[in-house]
Design an enzyme around this catalytic site. Sequence first.
Site, PDB file in Angstrom:
ATOM      1  N   ASP A 190      40.046  58.437  -9.785  1.00 52.30           N
ATOM      2  CA  ASP A 190      39.629  59.831  -9.825  1.00 52.30           C
ATOM      3  C   ASP A 190      40.583  60.806  -9.140  1.00 52.30           C
ATOM      4  OD1 ASP A 190      39.205  59.090  -7.262  1.00 52.30           O
ATOM      5  OD2 ASP A 190      37.085  59.586  -7.198  1.00 52.30           O
ATOM      6  N   ARG A 248      33.328  64.558  -4.961  1.00 58.03           N
ATOM      7  CA  ARG A 248      33.713  64.538  -6.366  1.00 58.03           C
ATOM      8  C   ARG A 248      33.078  65.682  -7.133  1.00 58.03           C
ATOM      9  NH1 ARG A 248      34.007  59.325  -8.581  1.00 58.03           N
ATOM     10  NH2 ARG A 248      33.951  60.513 -10.511  1.00 58.03           N
ATOM     11  N   TYR A 259      34.413  54.681  -0.401  1.00 57.07           N
ATOM     12  CA  TYR A 259      35.225  53.459  -0.439  1.00 57.07           C
ATOM     13  C   TYR A 259      34.963  52.730   0.856  1.00 57.07           C
ATOM     14  CZ  TYR A 259      38.376  54.804  -4.267  1.00 57.07           C
ATOM     15  OH  TYR A 259      38.909  55.128  -5.474  1.00 57.07           O
ATOM     16  N   PRO A 295      42.950  50.909  -3.909  1.00 58.41           N
ATOM     17  CA  PRO A 295      42.668  52.169  -4.602  1.00 58.41           C
ATOM     18  C   PRO A 295      42.537  53.368  -3.669  1.00 58.41           C
ATOM     19  CG  PRO A 295      40.660  50.880  -4.391  1.00 58.41           C
ATOM     20  CD  PRO A 295      41.758  50.048  -3.786  1.00 58.41           C
TER      21      PRO A 295
HETATM   22  P1  FAD Z   1      44.437  50.447 -17.025  1.00 60.77           P
HETATM   23  O1  FAD Z   1      43.727  51.679 -16.647  1.00 60.77           O
HETATM   24  O2  FAD Z   1      43.946  49.152 -16.480  1.00 60.77           O
HETATM   25  O3  FAD Z   1      44.442  50.398 -18.588  1.00 60.77           O
HETATM   26  C1  FAD Z   1      44.822  49.249 -19.304  1.00 60.77           C
HETATM   27  C2  FAD Z   1      44.278  49.364 -20.714  1.00 60.77           C
HETATM   28  O4  FAD Z   1      44.800  48.283 -21.452  1.00 60.77           O
HETATM   29  C3  FAD Z   1      42.762  49.262 -20.773  1.00 60.77           C
HETATM   30  O5  FAD Z   1      42.271  50.286 -21.601  1.00 60.77           O
HETATM   31  C4  FAD Z   1      42.514  47.875 -21.352  1.00 60.77           C
HETATM   32  O6  FAD Z   1      41.366  47.825 -22.161  1.00 60.77           O
HETATM   33  C5  FAD Z   1      43.759  47.655 -22.176  1.00 60.77           C
HETATM   34  N1  FAD Z   1      44.130  46.243 -22.305  1.00 60.77           N
HETATM   35  C6  FAD Z   1      44.206  45.312 -21.353  1.00 60.77           C
HETATM   36  N2  FAD Z   1      44.619  44.145 -21.859  1.00 60.77           N
HETATM   37  C7  FAD Z   1      44.818  44.352 -23.170  1.00 60.77           C
HETATM   38  C8  FAD Z   1      45.244  43.523 -24.224  1.00 60.77           C
HETATM   39  N3  FAD Z   1      45.539  42.240 -24.031  1.00 60.77           N
HETATM   40  N4  FAD Z   1      45.322  44.046 -25.436  1.00 60.77           N
HETATM   41  C9  FAD Z   1      45.010  45.346 -25.670  1.00 60.77           C
HETATM   42  N5  FAD Z   1      44.610  46.173 -24.715  1.00 60.77           N
HETATM   43  C10 FAD Z   1      44.508  45.680 -23.474  1.00 60.77           C
HETATM   44  N6  FAD Z   1      44.050  55.345  -9.105  1.00 60.77           N
HETATM   45  C11 FAD Z   1      44.289  56.620  -8.700  1.00 60.77           C
HETATM   46  O7  FAD Z   1      45.369  57.159  -8.971  1.00 60.77           O
HETATM   47  N7  FAD Z   1      43.399  57.318  -7.999  1.00 60.77           N
HETATM   48  C12 FAD Z   1      42.216  56.793  -7.664  1.00 60.77           C
HETATM   49  O8  FAD Z   1      41.413  57.457  -7.026  1.00 60.77           O
HETATM   50  C13 FAD Z   1      41.920  55.470  -8.057  1.00 60.77           C
HETATM   51  N8  FAD Z   1      40.735  54.919  -7.786  1.00 60.77           N
HETATM   52  C14 FAD Z   1      40.410  53.726  -8.344  1.00 60.77           C
HETATM   53  C15 FAD Z   1      39.149  53.276  -8.164  1.00 60.77           C
HETATM   54  C16 FAD Z   1      38.763  52.087  -8.713  1.00 60.77           C
HETATM   55  C17 FAD Z   1      37.397  51.624  -8.444  1.00 60.77           C
HETATM   56  C18 FAD Z   1      39.645  51.355  -9.526  1.00 60.77           C
HETATM   57  C19 FAD Z   1      39.195  50.080 -10.198  1.00 60.77           C
HETATM   58  C20 FAD Z   1      40.924  51.797  -9.701  1.00 60.77           C
HETATM   59  C21 FAD Z   1      41.321  52.992  -9.107  1.00 60.77           C
HETATM   60  N9  FAD Z   1      42.582  53.511  -9.275  1.00 60.77           N
HETATM   61  C22 FAD Z   1      42.882  54.758  -8.806  1.00 60.77           C
HETATM   62  C23 FAD Z   1      43.583  52.762 -10.009  1.00 60.77           C
HETATM   63  C24 FAD Z   1      43.648  53.163 -11.454  1.00 60.77           C
HETATM   64  O9  FAD Z   1      42.429  52.982 -12.112  1.00 60.77           O
HETATM   65  C25 FAD Z   1      44.685  52.317 -12.123  1.00 60.77           C
HETATM   66  O10 FAD Z   1      45.838  52.268 -11.337  1.00 60.77           O
HETATM   67  C26 FAD Z   1      45.021  52.920 -13.468  1.00 60.77           C
HETATM   68  O11 FAD Z   1      43.901  52.894 -14.299  1.00 60.77           O
HETATM   69  C27 FAD Z   1      46.153  52.146 -14.101  1.00 60.77           C
HETATM   70  O12 FAD Z   1      46.385  52.637 -15.376  1.00 60.77           O
HETATM   71  P2  FAD Z   1      46.985  51.708 -16.497  1.00 60.77           P
HETATM   72  O13 FAD Z   1      47.004  52.554 -17.708  1.00 60.77           O
HETATM   73  O14 FAD Z   1      48.242  51.104 -16.006  1.00 60.77           O
HETATM   74  O15 FAD Z   1      45.985  50.484 -16.644  1.00 60.77           O
END
Ligand code: FAD
Length: 676
Positions: free
Chosen positions: A50, A285, A293, A370
């Site tokens: 977020d 929020r 957290y 996070p």
């Molecule tokens: P993801 O968001 O994990 O996206 C990966 C995508 O790939 C997903 O849609 C998934 O469905 C898809 N996928 C996975 N495997 C496959 C496959 N084999 N084939 C096809 N599709 C696939 N970050 C912040 O900056 N600020 C915050 O406040 C923060 N708070 C967080 C709180 C929580 C509780 C969590 C869990 C995370 C938090 N984060 C925060 C971290 C943040 O969510 C992640 O760092 C961010 O989502 C990473 O983005 P991404 O696109 O790399 O990966």
Amino acid sequence: TLPQAEDHADVLIVGAGPAGLMLANWLSRCGVKTRIVDKRGTKIFNGQADGLQCRTLEIFDSFDFADRAWRESNHMLEICLWNPDEQGRIRRSDRIPDTIPGISRFQQVVLHQGRIERFFLDSIKEHSDIVVERGVLPTTFEFDDAKADDFNEYPINVTVRTLSDVESTPQQQQQHHKSADGKETTVSDGLFRSNLAADDTDDLIRAAEANSRVDQVESIKAKFLVGCDGAHSWVRRQLGFQLEGDSTDYIWGVLDIVPITDFPDIRQRCAIHSANAGSVMVIPRENKLVRLYIQLQSTEHAQAGGKADRSWITPEIILQSAQKILHPYKLDYSYCDWWTAYQIGQRVGNQFSLKERVFLAGDAVHTHSPKAGQGMNVSMQDTYNLGWKLAHVVKGYSDPSILKTYQSERRKIAQDLIAFDHRFSRLFSGRPAKDIMDEEGVSMEEFKAAFEKGNEFASGIAVNYGASLIVAKEGDDTSIAQDKSTRVISKPQLAAKIDIGKRMPSFKVLNQSDARPWHLQELLKSNGKWRIIVFPGHLSAPTNMQRMQTLGARLGAKDSFIHRYTPTNQQIDSVIEVLTVHAGPRASLELLDLPEAFHPYSETLGWDYWKVFVDDQSYHEGHGQAYVNYGIDPVKGASVILRPDQYVSWVGEVDDYDEMERFFAGFMKAQNLEKE
Ligand code: FAD
């Protein structure tokens, strides 16, 4: 090969989280043939990341949707630190600004990931026909090494299969909560996307392969493949690349609730260290929600493999921990929006790219706790770094060698992020020191200092890319072989407050033609253009005007590098745009006194009135003092080259056309070759 066919993509993106969507968004602006697949049937609706850094908002603004995030989000202005006093009762010990004042025109805000994904989807739709293909899973990957060096070829072959609705919908547990007033509520968990959940990719691949419907199998050939598929990355597994680092046993619970409490700072971001019950981070929020957290002090639940049993983690457990930490203040809720649990693992990928054809970005190459709100930001910024580079190579504007800077620039950021998270986690998770003799405890002074210092890092503004083909500054970049004697190096003293390698700072300037004030960054849209910003100083000084005449004549000449790198059928500012900011006063200049190169003419549209600006007093919004703030002497001036992602590449003399030409010649490809 059939480059126009559906099954041939310039770029195939796996994963439509923040990293994948940022990339698709960039490519939608640059007209690159892109496919993007995600195994999940829907986007995120609530919870997850977020926090949005100032830098992320600047980037959103360059894509024209920061206003949506700014309006809907909760703005965080102040951080309160709470520590135990001598009797062990928590007290507010400090208030510090959440964003360092003056660092950006935006401040940190919070808005859940689902909304951010929505902004991207709308933006992609508006600018292209790229559609996220949901419930689509890659099952096999082949890479033809023999084709890797020819960038017109498609060395990548990925089979994708369409999942059924059931398979593409993750299972979520329901949890019940009874508040003090006896009201019962139910909430779905967010564990399925947490790193504590087992990866289901292999099960899905098996299910998809068992599916006998042939129309649900497709083989996609791609020039580039980008794995944005999160911490369990399937693409990373295909490449055999590793994440390096430890997985500690700190487990964090996350609860999004509308709080019922007498704690006075519940609408501030707070870091609260209790004497003995652990620590909690409070994040106010949007929609009256507050995120907590909490470190769940249960290392005994960790299993031998490093992954914890999560069955004991429930919203009740998280709430009870928070209640203990906040004691004697009361805390409860009737509405819980989302919750999850997280185990802190701090790891970075050993490689970010295979032969500059397959790339990894986001959580696929860095994972960490996070609570500093970094993951989503750094993940989006990975692909913000990569997107324009891929587009320029696909379109033939640029030599593929610029793609090497993706790993050299972003791996360093990931390493810095992990180092930051290490320091911060220790300080946040540790028990507060009772006194200066208590060496095992964490000094609250040290915590505050780290928090303040961390704030610059956490804003995203501190990112400073090292020397390379596209960052002309002193220093070695071992990933790029360059002959030192011919290297283009900037003259940083000409713009003392502009850091080469950092994003261009922003101050207000006025449009010469209509007096409207603009933040300089608002002129730097993410549309794939390189920019030369000329700061000629006072144009009432004949020498300065003479320099503009000389530079204008050379830039405007038919054999100038701008003409050389721009395809004949495109506008002259479509690859390299020239902007001017003179030192004023505005009334001392007529636009048409400047050579045409500074305000190009088109037969159908007339003069371009949106290229020349001035550092002067506005009627309603004060004086931006751009020359003072950029450290540019208005007697001498300077020119600055900016990358399409707003990072500063080069600073030199106003009219040093030859150095500008040498800089671009390092990686740009001549267009219109048939005419030369
Ligand atoms: P993801 O968001 O994990 O996206 C990966 C995508 O790939 C997903 O849609 C998934 O469905 C898809 N996928 C996975 N495997 C496959 C496959 N084999 N084939 C096809 N599709 C696939 N970050 C912040 O900056 N600020 C915050 O406040 C923060 N708070 C967080 C709180 C929580 C509780 C969590 C869990 C995370 C938090 N984060 C925060 C971290 C943040 O969510 C992640 O760092 C961010 O989502 C990473 O983005 P991404 O696109 O790399 O990966």
